[in-house]
Enzyme design. Structure first.
Site, PDB file in Angstrom:
ATOM      1  N   ASP A 286       5.129   1.020   3.665  1.00 15.88           N
ATOM      2  CA  ASP A 286       6.371   0.905   2.867  1.00 15.88           C
ATOM      3  C   ASP A 286       6.511  -0.205   2.129  1.00 15.88           C
ATOM      4  OD1 ASP A 286       7.423  -0.854   5.347  1.00 15.88           O
ATOM      5  OD2 ASP A 286       8.966  -1.108   3.631  1.00 15.88           O
ATOM      6  N   CYS A 324      -2.851  10.591 -14.657  1.00 15.42           N
ATOM      7  CA  CYS A 324      -1.567  10.744 -13.748  1.00 15.42           C
ATOM      8  C   CYS A 324      -1.196  12.229 -14.198  1.00 15.42           C
ATOM      9  CB  CYS A 324      -0.637   9.617 -14.000  1.00 15.42           C
ATOM     10  SG  CYS A 324       0.740   9.906 -12.867  1.00 15.42           S
ATOM     11  N   CYS A 326       1.791  13.146 -13.089  1.00 13.11           N
ATOM     12  CA  CYS A 326       3.224  13.226 -12.928  1.00 13.11           C
ATOM     13  C   CYS A 326       4.184  13.658 -14.129  1.00 13.11           C
ATOM     14  CB  CYS A 326       3.982  11.834 -12.466  1.00 13.11           C
ATOM     15  SG  CYS A 326       4.402  10.715 -13.636  1.00 13.11           S
ATOM     16  N   CYS A 329       4.153  11.026 -17.230  1.00 12.72           N
ATOM     17  CA  CYS A 329       2.868  10.844 -17.846  1.00 12.72           C
ATOM     18  C   CYS A 329       2.570  12.309 -18.792  1.00 12.72           C
ATOM     19  CB  CYS A 329       1.764  10.663 -17.000  1.00 12.72           C
ATOM     20  SG  CYS A 329       1.871   9.106 -16.494  1.00 12.72           S
TER      21      CYS A 329
HETATM   22 ZN   LIG Z   1       2.630   9.118 -14.089  1.00 11.80          ZN
END
Ligand SMILES: [Zn+2]
Length: 399
Positions: A286, A324, A326, A329
């Protein structure tokens, strides 16, 4: 034999690196895993829908210290535990509060009984002990409870570290005893019915302390393992010690932690730290870096860090990270993210946090895949080289 609260299975190994499966009462977690930090019952800036649907985070952290002070344990208990209070239905790990109190520094007073300190919220005098920490964590109803420990400074001399380590060992026994009695009393707010292999109860992890001193670390490990826990954590690192100290401790200790149970390196670290620690045999992590740095304009990418504050991105239409997948992005440019950040728009923090967590979780996904396919060494080398790409670009352009 009674059913355990969690099960852990190592599915593949590359050297010391392990890919495993941790089964909790609220879902299966593939390891190595990065756990986003949800300090006050929220991973700052992230809706749980995003964490679940797009990022597929299986487990997040909650902080006992923060939730105990606000909203307070009675509020959480009345709302049926932290899962029902927050709406997060997947697994939770709660820390014990020991580290947060330590980070208050001079404001605390440690006795055999526990730690007295002043609340960072209103300055009121508070007291936390192993027993109280276990009571709070049972009310929170997390899947994984951490023993209440004492953390010495990373550069503390041996006698200070020894005193602290020995106190941690005694507190570990008290944590175990109170935890067991709370489970027997049915005080666990997150309890679920028994599934096939597990009991539906909470799991308790022990924490190895001892500062920078390997002999103390080994003794702490032995004493913690003697008490017996469902998993083992290395605590007290990434607390201001030199980086080589951290690596000396982790490389000495990681593979010595019981092999049958999950191994958790607390509070660490950068993407390269995670990959290096996996190579030494760590399963769980973490760290506040992806969320905290997201709020200050820093993105972690496969080619190194990008600070969106920099003027060089003012009209750069590329995403933060070409590789990436995501949703940030896919849609937003560096130029726009920079504009949001310098304008003080809250969306800047939200989008950067989202990308950073996506990058950390995706990195761990690739780590797991590479261990399972036997390619971890190659992945580790290429990943580390990739992270230095921007630094190398800079060095080349300045020669
Ligand atoms: Zn990203």
């Amino acid at each position: 034999m009674s059913k355990p609260p969690i099960t852990f299975e190592v599915l593949a190994k590359n050297g010391e690196a392990r890919a495993g499966m941790l089964t909790t009462r609220r879902g299966v977690i593939e390891t190595p895993v990065f756990m986003p930090v949800g300090t006050a019952g929220t991973v700052k800036g992230m809706r749980f829908e995003m964490l679940e649907d797009e990022l597929d985070a299986r487990i997040i952290l909650g902080n006992t210290y923060h939730l105990w002070l606000r909203p307070g344990v009675e509020v959480v208990r009345k709302c049926g535990g932290l899962h029902r209070f927050t709406g997060w239905e997947r697994a939770l790990l709660t820390d014990s509060g020991g580290f947060q109190i330590w980070s208050l520094g001079a404001l605390r007073k440690i006795t055999e009984e526990g730690t007295e300190f002043r609340s960072h919220l209103d300055g009121s005098l508070q007291f936390l002990s192993p027993e109280i920490s276990m009571e709070v964590q049972s009310a929170l109803g997390s899947e994984i409870v951490m023993a209440f420990d004492e953390c010495a400074a990373g550069d503390a001399p041996p006698e200070i570290s020894r005193t602290s380590m020995e106190l941690t060992a005694r507190w570990a026994s008290r944590s175990r005893a109170r935890f067991d009695s709370l489970q027997a009393e049915g005080r666990d707010e997150g309890r679920l019915g028994e599934t096939e292999a597990i009991s539906g109860a909470q799991a308790l992890f022990g924490i190895v302390q001892g500062g920078a001193h390997l002999d103390l670390r080994r003794e702490s490990l032995r004493r913690t393992a003697e008490i017996g826990f469902d998993g083992y954590a290395i605590g007290g690192l990434s607390v201001g010690e030199e980086k080589d100290v951290m690596w000396r401790v982790v490389s000495d200790l990681a593979a010595e932690l019981p092999a049958e149970q999950p191994r958790y390196l607390m509070g660490v670290g950068t993407p390269e730290d995670l990959v290096e620690a996996v190579a030494l045999g760590i399963d769980m992590f973490d760290c506040v870096l992806p969320t905290r740095n997201g709020r200050t304009g820093q993105a972690f990418t496969s080619r190194g860090k990008v600070n969106v504050k920099n003027a060089q991105w003012a009209s750069d239409t590329r995403p933060l990270d070409d590789s990436c997948a995501c949703s940030v992005c896919q849609r937003y440019s560096r130029a726009y993210l920079r504009h949001l950040h310098v304008s003080g728009e809250m969306l800047a923090s939200i989008l950067l946090t989202h990308h950073n967590l996506a990058f950390f979780l995706d990195t761990m996904r690739r780590v797991r895949q590479s261990i399972r396919s036997g390619d971890f060494t190659k992945f580790r080398r290429e990943f580390t080289e990739g992270l230095n790409a921007y630094e190398q670009d800079k060095a080349l352009s300045s020669t």
